[in-house]
Every structure is written in structure tokens, then in C-alpha cells.
Design an enzyme around this catalytic site. Structure first.
Site, mmCIF file in Angstrom:
data_model
loop_
_atom_site.group_PDB
_atom_site.id
_atom_site.type_symbol
_atom_site.label_atom_id
_atom_site.label_comp_id
_atom_site.label_asym_id
_atom_site.label_seq_id
_atom_site.Cartn_x
_atom_site.Cartn_y
_atom_site.Cartn_z
ATOM 1 N N TYR A 54 -1.998 -1.498 10.215
ATOM 2 C CA TYR A 54 -2.110 -1.605 8.884
ATOM 3 C C TYR A 54 -0.724 -1.037 8.248
ATOM 4 O O TYR A 54 -0.066 -1.829 7.428
ATOM 5 C CB TYR A 54 -3.585 -0.651 8.387
ATOM 6 C CG TYR A 54 -3.547 -0.848 6.890
ATOM 7 C CD1 TYR A 54 -4.155 -2.159 6.457
ATOM 8 C CD2 TYR A 54 -3.177 0.074 5.970
ATOM 9 C CE1 TYR A 54 -4.466 -2.017 4.960
ATOM 10 C CE2 TYR A 54 -3.187 -0.268 4.720
ATOM 11 C CZ TYR A 54 -4.006 -1.193 4.171
ATOM 12 O OH TYR A 54 -4.142 -1.136 2.823
ATOM 13 N N SER A 88 0.797 -1.108 -0.120
ATOM 14 C CA SER A 88 -0.108 -0.045 -0.079
ATOM 15 C C SER A 88 1.043 1.319 0.070
ATOM 16 O O SER A 88 2.070 1.187 0.410
ATOM 17 C CB SER A 88 -1.065 0.029 1.118
ATOM 18 O OG SER A 88 -1.566 1.266 1.533
#
Length: 278
Positions: A169, A156
């Protein structure tokens, strides 16, 4: 059969919808057969519904519509044994394995003062350990034919920079970069290339939900997608609020093709410039 991936077989996790489905269809259009795996059930910490068996069936339909073969299974990436059974069955039917896409993942948001141990461990188990399990289950088949291969791990933009209220995350997505670099060094002698992709926000159910809108529009009553789009666009350098799954799939198809035969150990942004801005 034409296409950059003709004769290849790809193993894709999180394939029932979103980016995973898009990758399955794109690689099929490029000539690859597909082993598609998804949990097809909710996970308690994820603040949005996850994919269903019907979603996975639709991925099967779309791949077959591209005139490619597909073997689909429900399995949890947290369960190495279940993943191993799924990929073994797929290879038994399709004959080989050339491409691995560690794509399955979840999102969840909380400030560190409120983040629970369960939320932390579940995020790491799915988004980091689950990718390790994906590679571990697939690697014997990648090595078996001796022709090399390609592994692409879905990180990401949050794997290149920090984002508030999702330290777990970010930790998982940064961890994938370290895993990728280590694997690239170990597997290069076998002509197996390993890279990560780093999307900006992507137009999928993982992003387009009230929990995400609340994160970026705190205190706003009933925030809308249109309001979120205005905020999201400011995260990127290019004037786009988010990527489409097909944008990420195009990058992955390149990384898995012979056009990228010398590309390994790379963090490949598909982020509209988000990492540059921050």
C-alpha cells in the site's frame, strides 16, 4: 448556476461510496457535472466488502439532488479499455472534461514475510496502475478543449511516510507522488495542473472494519471502533482520530478551482499532522 466549478465536468473513480461519493457531491454542489465510475464488486484481497451497484445509484441520486447532471458506469480501473469507454460516454453526454479525480483504491494488511505475490500485484494494479489508467483514459478529453484542467490523485499519509504491515500500500501511494510530479511537468504547458492529496485515516468502510482494528490493536479480542479511535488519535497531531470524507473533498474542491490556478506538483496533506509527527 453558482459555485467555484460552474460549467466544469469531473471524472471520478471509486465514486460509489466513501471519499469518492463525497467528492462527487461536493463538486456537484460547486457547480460541476460528474462522470462517476466504480467497480461495484468485491476484490479478493480486500478484507472488507466493496461498494455495490446500489451504492453507485445513491451517488447518482445525491448528485442529481444537487441539481447537477451525472453519468455513472461500472468499470474496473485495472481495465483501461473499460475506463476509456466509460469516460468517452460521459463526455459524449456532458460535453467536455475539466477535472479528473483518481480516487479508487483498496487497503489490505500483511507483514512482508506473509505478503503474497498476488496481494502485492493486486494492490499495485488497483492503487497505482489503476490511477494511471484513469489519467490515460481521460487525458485526450482534458487536452481537447485547450482550457486546461485539474488532476488530483488520492494518495495517503502512507504516501509520505512508512506504515508497518502494508508495504505494498505504501509503495503504491508513494508511487502516485512520482506519477504526479512527472505529469505536472508534462502537462503544465497545457495549463493542466496535477496534485496529490494525502489523507490521514478517513472515516469510511475502507478504514472502519475489523481488519484495520486488528492491525492497530493486535492480539485484542473483538476490538471496537472506540478502541481503534483512541489509537488512531495518537497518529495525528491534531486531537482527531480520523478525517471525515468531507474534509478531503473540501481540499479537492480547492485544488480543482481557479483559487488554486498556480498550484501544481504539490503533495497536499489532509492528515491532521500525521506526516509531521512521523
Amino acid at each position: 448556476m453558482s459555485g467555484r466549478l460552474a460549467g466544469k465536468v469531473a471524472f471520478i473513480t471509486g465514486a460509489a461510496r466513501g471519499q469518492g461519493r463525497s467528492h462527487a457531491v461536493k463538486l456537484a454542489q460547486e457547480g460541476a457535472d460528474v462522470i462517476a465510475v466504480d467497480l461495484c464488486a468485491d476484490i479478493d484481497v480486500a478484507p472488507y466488502p466493496l461498494a455495490t451497484p446500489d451504492d453507485l445509484a445513491e451517488t447518482v441520486r445525491l448528485v442529481e439532488a444537487a441539481d447537477r447532471r451525472i453519468v455513472a458506469a461500472q468499470a474496473d480501473v485495472r481495465d483501461l479499455d473499460a475506463l476509456t469507454v466509460a469516460v468517452d460516454a460521459g463526455v459524449a453526454e456532458l460535453g467536455r472534461l475539466d477535472i479528473v479525480l483518481g480516487n479508487a483504491g483498496i487497503a489490505q494488511y500483511a507483514p512482508i514475510t506473509e505478503l503474497t505475490a498476488h496481494q502485492w500485484s493486486t494492490m499495485i494494479d488497483v492503487n497505482l496502475t489503476g490511477v494511471f489508467h484513469t489519467v490515460k483514459a481521460a487525458l485526450p478529453h482534458l487536452l481537447a478543449h485547450g482550457d486546461g484542467g485539474s488532476i488530483v490523485l488520492t494518495s495517503s499519509a502512507a504516501g509520505l511516510r512508512g506504515i508497518e504491515n502494508c508495504a505494498h500500500y505504501c509503495a503504491a501511494k508513494h508511487g502516485l507522488v512520482g506519477m504526479m510530479k512527472g505529469l505536472a511537468l508534462e502537462l503544465g504547458r497545457h495549463r493542466i495542473r496535477v496534485n496529490t492529496v494525502h489523507p490521514t485515516t478517513v472515516n469510511t468502510d475502507m478504514v472502519q472494519n475489523p481488519a484495520t482494528y486488528d492491525l492497530f490493536l493486535p492480539g485484542k479480542e473483538n476490538p471496537t471502533q472506540e478502541q481503534f479511535a483512541r489509537i488512531a488519535q495518537h497518529l495525528n497531531v491534531l486531537p482527531e482520530p480520523w478525517a471525515e470524507p468531507a474534509d478531503v473533498s473540501a481540499a479537492i474542491a480547492f485544488l480543482c478551482s481557479d483559487e488554486a490556478r498556480l498550484v501544481t506538483g504539490v503533495s497536499f496533506p489532509v492528515d491532521a499532522g500525521m506526516a509531521v509527527r512521523w
